[in-house]
Scaffold this motif. Structure first.
Motif, PDB file in Angstrom:
ATOM      1  N   LYS A 322      23.333  43.935  47.695  1.00 14.21           N
ATOM      2  CA  LYS A 322      24.105  45.005  47.039  1.00 14.21           C
ATOM      3  C   LYS A 322      23.168  45.981  46.316  1.00 14.21           C
ATOM      4  O   LYS A 322      23.404  47.187  46.306  1.00 14.21           O
ATOM      5  N   THR A 323      22.105  45.454  45.732  1.00 14.45           N
ATOM      6  CA  THR A 323      21.120  46.309  45.052  1.00 14.45           C
ATOM      7  C   THR A 323      20.364  47.158  46.067  1.00 14.45           C
ATOM      8  O   THR A 323      20.139  48.356  45.855  1.00 14.45           O
ATOM      9  N   VAL A 324      19.974  46.541  47.194  1.00 16.15           N
ATOM     10  CA  VAL A 324      19.267  47.300  48.239  1.00 16.15           C
ATOM     11  C   VAL A 324      20.169  48.397  48.792  1.00 16.15           C
ATOM     12  O   VAL A 324      19.722  49.528  49.027  1.00 16.15           O
ATOM     13  N   HIS A 325      21.444  48.091  48.971  1.00 14.44           N
ATOM     14  CA  HIS A 325      22.393  49.110  49.459  1.00 14.44           C
ATOM     15  C   HIS A 325      22.463  50.281  48.474  1.00 14.44           C
ATOM     16  O   HIS A 325      22.468  51.449  48.881  1.00 14.44           O
ATOM     17  N   HIS A 326      22.487  49.956  47.187  1.00 13.78           N
ATOM     18  CA  HIS A 326      22.534  51.011  46.161  1.00 13.78           C
ATOM     19  C   HIS A 326      21.246  51.843  46.178  1.00 13.78           C
ATOM     20  O   HIS A 326      21.286  53.070  46.092  1.00 13.78           O
ATOM     21  N   MET A 327      20.119  51.156  46.362  1.00 14.15           N
ATOM     22  CA  MET A 327      18.810  51.823  46.402  1.00 14.15           C
ATOM     23  C   MET A 327      18.722  52.807  47.569  1.00 14.15           C
ATOM     24  O   MET A 327      18.143  53.893  47.437  1.00 14.15           O
ATOM     25  N   THR A 328      19.300  52.427  48.706  1.00 15.58           N
ATOM     26  CA  THR A 328      19.105  53.191  49.945  1.00 15.58           C
ATOM     27  C   THR A 328      20.306  54.072  50.282  1.00 15.58           C
ATOM     28  O   THR A 328      20.509  54.446  51.433  1.00 15.58           O
ATOM     29  N   THR A 329      21.106  54.400  49.259  1.00 17.22           N
ATOM     30  CA  THR A 329      22.228  55.331  49.387  1.00 17.22           C
ATOM     31  C   THR A 329      21.853  56.624  48.673  1.00 17.22           C
ATOM     32  O   THR A 329      21.107  56.596  47.692  1.00 17.22           O
ATOM     33  N   ASN A 330      22.345  57.754  49.143  1.00 15.36           N
ATOM     34  CA  ASN A 330      22.011  59.039  48.530  1.00 15.36           C
ATOM     35  C   ASN A 330      22.540  59.126  47.091  1.00 15.36           C
ATOM     36  O   ASN A 330      23.712  58.877  46.840  1.00 15.36           O
ATOM     37  N   HIS A 331      21.652  59.494  46.164  1.00 11.73           N
ATOM     38  CA  HIS A 331      22.031  59.635  44.747  1.00 11.73           C
ATOM     39  C   HIS A 331      22.008  61.095  44.279  1.00 11.73           C
ATOM     40  O   HIS A 331      22.128  61.339  43.078  1.00 11.73           O
ATOM     41  N   GLY A 353      17.635  58.485  47.521  1.00  9.13           N
ATOM     42  CA  GLY A 353      18.211  57.341  46.836  1.00  9.13           C
ATOM     43  C   GLY A 353      17.374  56.965  45.634  1.00  9.13           C
ATOM     44  O   GLY A 353      16.915  57.836  44.888  1.00  9.13           O
ATOM     45  N   LEU A 354      17.139  55.678  45.435  1.00 10.50           N
ATOM     46  CA  LEU A 354      16.302  55.209  44.329  1.00 10.50           C
ATOM     47  C   LEU A 354      14.892  55.008  44.864  1.00 10.50           C
ATOM     48  O   LEU A 354      14.518  53.931  45.306  1.00 10.50           O
ATOM     49  N   SER A 355      14.155  56.109  44.946  1.00  9.74           N
ATOM     50  CA  SER A 355      12.737  56.204  45.362  1.00  9.74           C
ATOM     51  C   SER A 355      12.525  56.361  46.853  1.00  9.74           C
ATOM     52  O   SER A 355      11.384  56.398  47.304  1.00  9.74           O
ATOM     53  N   VAL A 356      13.572  56.447  47.664  1.00 13.60           N
ATOM     54  CA  VAL A 356      13.417  56.692  49.100  1.00 13.60           C
ATOM     55  C   VAL A 356      14.304  57.848  49.541  1.00 13.60           C
ATOM     56  O   VAL A 356      15.405  58.021  49.011  1.00 13.60           O
ATOM     57  N   ALA A 357      13.810  58.637  50.507  1.00  9.91           N
ATOM     58  CA  ALA A 357      14.663  59.642  51.137  1.00  9.91           C
ATOM     59  C   ALA A 357      15.675  58.912  52.011  1.00  9.91           C
ATOM     60  O   ALA A 357      15.345  57.895  52.630  1.00  9.91           O
ATOM     61  N   VAL A 358      16.901  59.423  52.060  1.00  9.04           N
ATOM     62  CA  VAL A 358      17.990  58.773  52.793  1.00  9.04           C
ATOM     63  C   VAL A 358      18.638  59.802  53.713  1.00  9.04           C
ATOM     64  O   VAL A 358      19.054  60.871  53.254  1.00  9.04           O
ATOM     65  N   ARG A 359      18.711  59.477  55.002  1.00  5.41           N
ATOM     66  CA  ARG A 359      19.343  60.408  55.947  1.00  5.41           C
ATOM     67  C   ARG A 359      20.860  60.361  55.745  1.00  5.41           C
ATOM     68  O   ARG A 359      21.467  59.294  55.795  1.00  5.41           O
ATOM     69  N   THR A 360      21.432  61.542  55.509  1.00  7.00           N
ATOM     70  CA  THR A 360      22.861  61.606  55.159  1.00  7.00           C
ATOM     71  C   THR A 360      23.750  62.069  56.307  1.00  7.00           C
ATOM     72  O   THR A 360      24.959  61.888  56.239  1.00  7.00           O
ATOM     73  N   PHE A 374      16.228  55.129  55.783  1.00  7.78           N
ATOM     74  CA  PHE A 374      15.539  55.394  54.510  1.00  7.78           C
ATOM     75  C   PHE A 374      14.038  55.338  54.744  1.00  7.78           C
ATOM     76  O   PHE A 374      13.550  54.597  55.600  1.00  7.78           O
ATOM     77  N   THR A 375      13.317  56.141  53.971  1.00 10.73           N
ATOM     78  CA  THR A 375      11.941  56.429  54.361  1.00 10.73           C
ATOM     79  C   THR A 375      11.171  57.066  53.214  1.00 10.73           C
ATOM     80  O   THR A 375      11.768  57.681  52.319  1.00 10.73           O
ATOM     81  N   TRP A 376       9.864  56.919  53.236  1.00 11.61           N
ATOM     82  CA  TRP A 376       8.983  57.782  52.436  1.00 11.61           C
ATOM     83  C   TRP A 376       7.581  57.688  52.995  1.00 11.61           C
ATOM     84  O   TRP A 376       7.278  56.848  53.844  1.00 11.61           O
ATOM     85  N   ASN A 377       6.727  58.588  52.542  1.00 14.14           N
ATOM     86  CA  ASN A 377       5.389  58.735  53.107  1.00 14.14           C
ATOM     87  C   ASN A 377       4.359  58.794  51.990  1.00 14.14           C
ATOM     88  O   ASN A 377       4.708  58.860  50.816  1.00 14.14           O
ATOM     89  N   PRO A 388      18.600  51.142  59.548  1.00 16.44           N
ATOM     90  CA  PRO A 388      19.452  49.940  59.587  1.00 16.44           C
ATOM     91  C   PRO A 388      20.320  49.861  60.843  1.00 16.44           C
ATOM     92  O   PRO A 388      20.520  48.770  61.383  1.00 16.44           O
ATOM     93  N   LYS A 389      20.807  50.996  61.339  1.00 15.69           N
ATOM     94  CA  LYS A 389      21.671  50.970  62.529  1.00 15.69           C
ATOM     95  C   LYS A 389      20.905  50.422  63.732  1.00 15.69           C
ATOM     96  O   LYS A 389      21.456  49.684  64.551  1.00 15.69           O
ATOM     97  N   GLU A 390      19.633  50.788  63.846  1.00  9.56           N
ATOM     98  CA  GLU A 390      18.802  50.312  64.970  1.00  9.56           C
ATOM     99  C   GLU A 390      18.021  49.051  64.617  1.00  9.56           C
ATOM    100  O   GLU A 390      17.236  48.571  65.441  1.00  9.56           O
ATOM    101  N   ARG A 391      18.183  48.548  63.391  1.00  8.98           N
ATOM    102  CA  ARG A 391      17.479  47.350  62.932  1.00  8.98           C
ATOM    103  C   ARG A 391      15.966  47.510  63.145  1.00  8.98           C
ATOM    104  O   ARG A 391      15.289  46.631  63.664  1.00  8.98           O
TER     105      ARG A 391
END
Length: 422
Positions: A322-331, A353-360, A374-377, A388-391
């Motif tokens: 649940k925390t990871v889901h919150h982290m990787t959702t657009n904020h 999100g919480l420190s990562v870009a999230v494709r919306t 979710f991603t960053w560089n 996550p969709k493509e695992r």
């Protein structure tokens, strides 16, 4: 003669076994998890061309789907001046790929009821309460205004604190000119010296109004230190790195690790100007959560897989799903100005999100992917993304601190998705 051949074969077998043992995740035949083996050889061809053209010294690429490695290879050279071949366990200066790890440290404290998102930053470091917001007037002068609302811990994770970086190509405002570049404070002084320095500067925006990339996660790391009463690196080692088997992750490479540090060309291949990765040879005086860590791509693919798995890997739970889901959702809500695509040119269609870009959304971005990615560089040439969709988890290490790194990010993502058969 035959004895020599036998010795070479035995040595090769030992090397192969060593690499097999060192694989950071179980390995799979690409065809078994929806990848074309032929499609993945395009990565080999791409880096062969780039290395032959002397545009990048070398690279390490790890691709995992369904938790299994389908590609784990090193290319080119570790140190161009020495001609050392790139090993798969090369250690890279991660720059901003430090940020998701520092954020995970903060989120473990959130789960313990010790660091809520709506806590005021000034509860931990009072100097932030008195920071003024710099407003540039029409005549170019800077007017200082009080904060309309305080900076919250939430603002640090999503870069809406009003803090920024100096020294970037887009840092032309009178506020930006007062800020140091990303690693300067960590080279110059300790955590408290950094806080004292940053709180004397104006904020670039009112808190909670605009995504402005900057020192927010460094400050979050300082808060983690205050709450945990440990150095950030020690807290990460105990709560993230060691449980995940991230053997080389560190803020301070040891003498034993130093020969494996990936080094850039002395000159930027695009501009011909000198370039360096300063942290390779300059120790830091505090563990800056925004830019100062090192790891192998094998370490980082395990970190990415943990997030993709919802906070767990090999029986070690770091965060709740649940925390990871919150982290990787657009904020970044509609009331916040979203400048994510200004920082990364192919990030149109992304929030944060919480420190990562999230494709919306679908489309918009120049690279394939799915909503929820979710991603960053990192500014020195590293990248990671999880779909996550493509695992799917992909991590790439290069020592390419110039603008070329953005070209590699786009090309690698194109090739990876182009190699998928389902």
């Amino acid at each position: 003669m035959n004895k020599t051949i036998a010795m070479i074969a035995a040595a090769a077998a030992v090397i192969t076994l060593g690499v097999a043992r060192a694989a950071p995740l179980p390995e799979a035949n690409p065809d078994d998890v929806g990848f074309s083996r032929e499609g993945l050889t395009r990565l080999d061809d791409f880096f062969a061309r780039e290395i032959a053209a002397k545009r990048v010294p070398g690279a390490v690429v790890a691709i995992a789907r369904d938790g299994k490695l389908v590609h784990y290879k090193a290319y080119g050279l570790l140190a161009p001046d020495k001609g050392t071949p790139m090993p798969v366990d090369a250690i890279f200066a991660l720059a901003s790929m430090t940020k998701p790890m520092a954020a995970v440290a903060g989120l473990t404290l959130m789960e313990q009821g010790r660091l809520p998102l709506q806590a005021k930053l000034s509860n931990y470091y009072p100097g932030f309460a008195d920071m003024k917001v710099g407003v540039t007037e029409a005549n170019g002068s800077l007017n200082l205004e009080p904060q309309a609302s305080p900076i919250f811990i939430h603002d640090l994770y999503r870069h809406t604190s009003g803090l920024m970086y100096g020294g970037r190509p887009d840092s032309s405002s009178p506020v930006a000119r007062q800020y140091p570049d990303g690693t300067a404070p960590a080279i110059e002084g300790d955590t408290q010296a950094f806080i004292d320095r940053i709180t004397k500067l104006p904020l670039a925006h009112q808190p909670s109004t605009e995504f402005e990339y900057g020192f927010s996660i460094d400050v979050l790391g300082a808060v983690v230190e205050k709450v945990s009463e440990q150095k950030l690196g020690d807290y990460l080692a105990a709560n993230v790195w060691q449980p995940l088997g991230m053997k080389d992750a560190t803020f301070h490479p040891t003498d034993a690790q130093r020969p494996r540090l990936a080094r850039p060309f002395a000159n930027d291949p695009l501009t011909g100007k000198p370039q360096t990765i300063k942290l390779l040879d300059t120790p830091t005086k505090f563990d800056c959560g925004g830019a100062c860590s090192f790891a192998t791509m094998g370490d980082y693919v395990r970190f990415g897989q943990m997030l993709l798995n919802g906070g767990e890997l090999d029986g070690q739970r770091i965060l709740s799903p649940k925390t990871v889901h919150h982290m990787t959702t657009n904020h970044l809500g509609p009331e916040i100005k979203n400048n994510v695509a200004n920082i990364e040119p192919h990030r149109a269609g992304f929030g944060f999100g919480l420190s990562v870009a999230v494709r919306t959304g679908e489309g918009l971005s120049s690279v394939p992917g799915n909503p929820g990615e979710f991603t960053w560089n990192g500014a020195y040439g590293t990248q990671f993304f999880c779909d996550p969709k493509e695992r799917l988890v992909v991590v790439v290490g290069t020592a390419a601190p110039g603008e070329l790194r953005k070209y590699y990010r786009e090309q690698v993502q194109d090739i990876v998705y182009g190699a998928m058969t389902k």
